[in-house]
Design an enzyme around this catalytic site. Structure first.
Site, PDB file in Angstrom:
ATOM      1  N   HIS A 118       0.814  -1.220   0.000  1.00  0.00           N
ATOM      2  CA  HIS A 118       0.000   0.000   0.000  1.00  0.00           C
ATOM      3  C   HIS A 118       0.846   1.268   0.000  1.00  0.00           C
ATOM      4  O   HIS A 118       0.310   2.365   0.163  1.00  0.00           O
ATOM      5  CB  HIS A 118      -0.949   0.008   1.205  1.00  0.00           C
ATOM      6  CG  HIS A 118      -2.027  -1.026   1.121  1.00  0.00           C
ATOM      7  ND1 HIS A 118      -2.680  -1.534   2.226  1.00  0.00           N
ATOM      8  CD2 HIS A 118      -2.572  -1.659   0.050  1.00  0.00           C
ATOM      9  CE1 HIS A 118      -3.570  -2.438   1.839  1.00  0.00           C
ATOM     10  NE2 HIS A 118      -3.523  -2.529   0.532  1.00  0.00           N
ATOM     11  N   THR A 187      -3.550  -8.999  10.593  1.00  0.00           N
ATOM     12  CA  THR A 187      -4.362  -8.488   9.491  1.00  0.00           C
ATOM     13  C   THR A 187      -5.796  -8.983   9.631  1.00  0.00           C
ATOM     14  O   THR A 187      -6.033 -10.093  10.112  1.00  0.00           O
ATOM     15  CB  THR A 187      -3.775  -8.885   8.119  1.00  0.00           C
ATOM     16  OG1 THR A 187      -4.602  -8.368   7.076  1.00  0.00           O
ATOM     17  CG2 THR A 187      -3.654 -10.390   7.977  1.00  0.00           C
ATOM     18  N   SER A 188      -6.736  -8.154   9.196  1.00  0.00           N
ATOM     19  CA  SER A 188      -8.155  -8.472   9.369  1.00  0.00           C
ATOM     20  C   SER A 188      -8.627  -9.583   8.447  1.00  0.00           C
ATOM     21  O   SER A 188      -9.628 -10.245   8.710  1.00  0.00           O
ATOM     22  CB  SER A 188      -9.001  -7.221   9.116  1.00  0.00           C
ATOM     23  OG  SER A 188      -8.867  -6.809   7.760  1.00  0.00           O
TER      24      SER A 188
END
Length: 242
Positions: A118, A187-188
Site C-alpha cells: 500500500h 491483518t483483518s
C-alpha cells in the site's frame, strides 16, 4: 505461550518463509488505525482525504492531514514483533515480507526485503514526472512539499480508488508460491487483494500460520492460529527457527 511441537519442527527446517503484516502489528506500537474515530481529523474521515480527487481539489488540505499522521507515527517505535520479523529475515535464505502498513516501522526495525503493497507515507512522488524520494521532515517544511523539479509531490501511497502496483502483486505471488511457511500477522483478512494471499500460498503447498489477537476470516484456512500479540508470539517463532 508454547508453540505446538509440530510447528516448531517445521519452522526449524524451513528454508523459505513469507510474512504478511497488517495494522495489528503497528497498533502494538501505538500507531492509530486511522479508521473510524481514529481517522477523524478536523471532522474529515480518511476516506474523504485519501483519494486522488481530494488531492486534486485541495493538495494543501490533504498534505496537512498527512503531516498530522506522520507526526503521530514519528513518536512511535518498532516493537518486538517488528524486530522479530527483521531477525527472521537474517536467518532465512528466501524471505519476503509483504506489509499493508504505510508507517515505515518495518524498515526502521531493519527489514530489507519488503513489499510495501500500500506504499509508504515517508516516500513522496512527483505528480508531473514520477520522481520518487524520501521526505522524513516532521513537521513538513512546506505544505504542500515540492519536487526538485518544482512540481508538487504526493504521498507515495495507494489511495482509495487506485490500483495496487502490478509489479508488487506479481512479486507477492512469486514469494507466496515459493514459501514453505506463510505467517499472517495482525491483518483483518478482509481487505482485498491481500485477503486472498493466504489462499495463494495454501494452494501452492505452504503451511499457513495466523498470528492475531482474535480470530479472523483467515482462521478457517490456517493450519495454525496463534492467538496473542505479535510482540509475544513472533519472538517464539524466531527462537524455533534458530
Amino acid at each position: 505461550m508454547e508453540l505446538p511441537k509440530e510447528l516448531i519442527e517445521k519452522l526449524s527446517k524451513a528454508k523459505s518463509i513469507a510474512v504478511i503484516t497488517g495494522a495489528g502489528i503497528s497498533a502494538e506500537s501505538g500507531v492509530p488505525t486511522f479508521r473510524g474515530a481514529d481517522g477523524l481529523w478536523k471532522k474529515y474521515r480518511a476516506e474523504e482525504l485519501a483519494t486522488p480527487y481530494a488531492f486534486k481539489k485541495d493538495p494543501k488540505l490533504v498534505w496537512e492531514w498527512y503531516d498530522w499522521r506522520r507526526g503521530l507515527i514519528s513518536k512511535t517505535s518498532p516493537n518486538k514483533g517488528h524486530l522479530a520479523i527483521a531477525e527472521m529475515e537474517s536467518l532465512i535464505k528466501d524471505f519476503t515480507l509483504i506489509t499493508q502498513n504505510v508507517d515505515g516501522l518495518h524498515r526502521r526495525a531493519g527489514s530489507k526485503n519488503i513489499i510495501e503493497i500500500h506504499g509508504n507515507l515517508w516516500r513522496v512522488k512527483c505528480i508531473d514526472h514520477g520522481h520518487i524520494s524520501y521526505n522524513m521532515d516532521v513537521p513538513l517544511k512546506e505544505i504542500p512539499p515540492h519536487c526538485h523539479c518544482g512540481s508538487i509531490v504526493r504521498p507515495d501511497v495507494v489511495w482509495f480508488g487506485e490500483s495496487l502496483s502490478q509489479s508488487d502483486i506479481n512479486n507477492s505471488y512469486d514469494a507466496l508460491r515459493r514459501a514453505e511457511i506463510l505467517l499472517v500477522v495482525g491483518t483483518s483478512g478482509i481487505v482485498q487483494p491481500v485477503a486472498s494471499f493466504p489462499h495463494v500460498a495454501k494452494e501452492a503447498g505452504a503451511l499457513v500460520v495466523e498470528i492475531n489477537i482474535e480470530k479472523t476470516p483467515i482462521t478457517a484456512l490456517a493450519d495454525y492460529t496463534l492467538l496473542g500479540p505479535s510482540g509475544e508470539v513472533l519472538p517464539l517463532i524466531v527462537d524455533s527457527i534458530k
